[in-house]
Design an enzyme around this catalytic site. Sequence first.
Site, PDB file in Angstrom:
ATOM      1  N   SER A 169       5.091   5.246 -12.093  1.00 24.02           N
ATOM      2  CA  SER A 169       3.648   5.427 -11.944  1.00 24.02           C
ATOM      3  C   SER A 169       3.307   6.285 -10.729  1.00 24.02           C
ATOM      4  O   SER A 169       3.924   6.164  -9.666  1.00 24.02           O
ATOM      5  CB  SER A 169       2.992   4.047 -11.787  1.00 24.02           C
ATOM      6  OG  SER A 169       1.626   4.197 -11.507  1.00 24.02           O
TER       7      SER A 169
ATOM      8  N   LYS B 130      -0.448   6.760 -13.946  1.00 21.52           N
ATOM      9  CA  LYS B 130      -1.069   6.440 -12.657  1.00 21.52           C
ATOM     10  C   LYS B 130      -1.875   5.155 -12.833  1.00 21.52           C
ATOM     11  O   LYS B 130      -2.384   4.871 -13.917  1.00 21.52           O
ATOM     12  CB  LYS B 130      -1.988   7.600 -12.231  1.00 21.52           C
ATOM     13  CG  LYS B 130      -2.703   7.374 -10.895  1.00 21.52           C
ATOM     14  CD  LYS B 130      -1.739   7.284  -9.731  1.00 21.52           C
ATOM     15  CE  LYS B 130      -2.439   6.960  -8.401  1.00 21.52           C
ATOM     16  NZ  LYS B 130      -1.482   6.489  -7.380  1.00 21.52           N
ATOM     17  N   GLY B 131      -1.964   4.373 -11.767  1.00 22.95           N
ATOM     18  CA  GLY B 131      -2.680   3.104 -11.839  1.00 22.95           C
ATOM     19  C   GLY B 131      -4.131   3.288 -12.281  1.00 22.95           C
ATOM     20  O   GLY B 131      -4.788   4.244 -11.874  1.00 22.95           O
TER      21      GLY B 131
ATOM     22  N   GLY C 100      -3.817   6.245  -2.178  1.00 19.02           N
ATOM     23  CA  GLY C 100      -4.938   5.293  -2.176  1.00 19.02           C
ATOM     24  C   GLY C 100      -5.464   5.000  -3.574  1.00 19.02           C
ATOM     25  O   GLY C 100      -6.638   4.681  -3.770  1.00 19.02           O
TER      26      GLY C 100
ATOM     27  N   ASN D 257       0.203  -3.438 -10.950  1.00 15.38           N
ATOM     28  CA  ASN D 257       0.571  -2.951  -9.619  1.00 15.38           C
ATOM     29  C   ASN D 257       0.183  -4.002  -8.584  1.00 15.38           C
ATOM     30  O   ASN D 257      -0.967  -4.079  -8.180  1.00 15.38           O
ATOM     31  CB  ASN D 257      -0.134  -1.615  -9.348  1.00 15.38           C
ATOM     32  CG  ASN D 257       0.319  -1.006  -8.035  1.00 15.38           C
ATOM     33  OD1 ASN D 257       0.854  -1.699  -7.166  1.00 15.38           O
ATOM     34  ND2 ASN D 257       0.106   0.291  -7.885  1.00 15.38           N
TER      35      ASN D 257
ATOM     36  N   CYS E 137       0.936  -1.846  -4.127  1.00 13.91           N
ATOM     37  CA  CYS E 137       0.549  -0.592  -3.460  1.00 13.91           C
ATOM     38  C   CYS E 137       0.360  -0.849  -1.969  1.00 13.91           C
ATOM     39  O   CYS E 137      -0.415  -1.723  -1.586  1.00 13.91           O
ATOM     40  CB  CYS E 137      -0.742  -0.019  -4.057  1.00 13.91           C
ATOM     41  SG  CYS E 137      -1.275   1.453  -3.150  1.00 13.91           S
TER      42      CYS E 137
ATOM     43  N   LYS F  64       5.024  -4.947 -11.022  1.00 13.83           N
ATOM     44  CA  LYS F  64       5.694  -4.064 -10.052  1.00 13.83           C
ATOM     45  C   LYS F  64       5.636  -4.701  -8.667  1.00 13.83           C
ATOM     46  O   LYS F  64       4.553  -4.942  -8.135  1.00 13.83           O
ATOM     47  CB  LYS F  64       5.040  -2.677 -10.044  1.00 13.83           C
ATOM     48  CG  LYS F  64       5.799  -1.665  -9.199  1.00 13.83           C
ATOM     49  CD  LYS F  64       5.306  -0.266  -9.479  1.00 13.83           C
ATOM     50  CE  LYS F  64       6.065   0.790  -8.706  1.00 13.83           C
ATOM     51  NZ  LYS F  64       5.627   2.137  -9.033  1.00 13.83           N
TER      52      LYS F  64
ATOM     53  N   THR G 151       7.091   1.523  -3.014  1.00 13.67           N
ATOM     54  CA  THR G 151       7.497   2.199  -1.772  1.00 13.67           C
ATOM     55  C   THR G 151       7.473   1.231  -0.569  1.00 13.67           C
ATOM     56  O   THR G 151       6.928   0.135  -0.651  1.00 13.67           O
ATOM     57  CB  THR G 151       6.525   3.349  -1.473  1.00 13.67           C
ATOM     58  OG1 THR G 151       5.191   2.817  -1.431  1.00 13.67           O
ATOM     59  CG2 THR G 151       6.600   4.421  -2.548  1.00 13.67           C
TER      60      THR G 151
ATOM     61  N   GLY H 130      13.440   3.591  -7.402  1.00 15.97           N
ATOM     62  CA  GLY H 130      13.684   3.887  -5.998  1.00 15.97           C
ATOM     63  C   GLY H 130      14.734   4.969  -5.841  1.00 15.97           C
ATOM     64  O   GLY H 130      15.931   4.691  -5.849  1.00 15.97           O
TER      65      GLY H 130
HETATM   66  C1  SIN Z   1      -1.092   5.176  -4.046  1.00 15.97           C
HETATM   67  O1  SIN Z   1      -1.895   5.526  -4.930  1.00 15.97           O
HETATM   68  O2  SIN Z   1      -1.433   5.065  -2.877  1.00 15.97           O
HETATM   69  C2  SIN Z   1       0.325   4.863  -4.401  1.00 15.97           C
HETATM   70  C3  SIN Z   1       0.428   3.847  -5.446  1.00 15.97           C
HETATM   71  C4  SIN Z   1       1.402   2.762  -5.153  1.00 15.97           C
HETATM   72  O3  SIN Z   1       2.221   2.885  -4.237  1.00 15.97           O
HETATM   73  O4  SIN Z   1       1.381   1.760  -5.852  1.00 15.97           O
END
Ligand code: SIN
Length: 303
Positions: free
Chosen positions: A21, A45-46, A72, A127, A130, A165, A193, A243
């Site tokens: 994602s 993407k979320g 974000g 998610n 994040c 996740k 991450t 990862g």
């Molecule tokens: C982000 O949009 O900041 C990253 C998404 C995530 O790490 O889950």
Amino acid sequence: MKSERLRIGTLKLRNPVLTASGTCGYGLELARYFDIAVLGAICTKGLSLEPRMGNPPPRTCETPAGMLNSIGLANVGVEAFVRDKLPELRAAGATVMANVLGTSPDEFARIAARLDAVEGVHALELNLSCPNVKEGGLKIGTDPGGVREAVAAARGATKRPIVVKLSPETADVCSLARAAADAGADAVSVMNTIRGMSIDIRTRRPRLGNILGGLSGPAIRPIAVRLVFEVSRAVSIPVIGIGGIMRWEDAVEMMLAGATAVQVGTASFVNPRAALDVLQGLEAWRRAQKCGYDDVIGAVRIE
Ligand code: SIN
């Protein structure tokens, strides 16, 4: 060779290579480079209830053997996804895993219900990890009670397979995975991450507008392999490894550690065909080994 284990709940994966994602928009960006229907799934993407603008720029920067991001959770929102993106993904024949963002169990349930009501979404990835937002994300996802509530709420709103996740930013990721499984998750994806920081020594300013960001790429792969190894022994549901997978060899390593499938993320920024390359390399290796994926998953030798 047939694999019985390439499954996430009721979803039978055509192969174990998915996108991660946030690394390829809604997946359509990759369709310019290859046939996205060949992948195990495209993880979007979320998606939040309402569109989000995300964090102030700069939002990414390179680091040794990786990158930092502080996007974000910028996204078009679930309605625009269903209206504008999903029809194209369906037309492309993609298996779609929709990543879902909520700041409360109720929000997870509402988004899950919306996606349950449409054709073409094959699984949801919640998610709960994040690192770049004040609400939701890590705030919910580092507490087993928070994980349980969010997953239970989504579970009550959809019959589609649910993946959770998880974050590496906890002393005990196994307890988070158990909470997800107990609440009805069909799989967990490990890992998101790790928070990091980079400073430009000429300006003396952080390189990211949000100061901190999430580190991804090969720099974090040994941590991910370790967590996949531990979590796959702690729960009976499948683990998706994420990862720093850059090459097919990295996918084999992740599967030997216990991953049923893998997600390719940061590599796509270097090479948009990375997920396809990983898949083709993995398939060629498996054929040469004359084995099925079931023979690889969790097959690390520990004497
Ligand atoms: C982000 O949009 O900041 C990253 C998404 C995530 O790490 O889950």
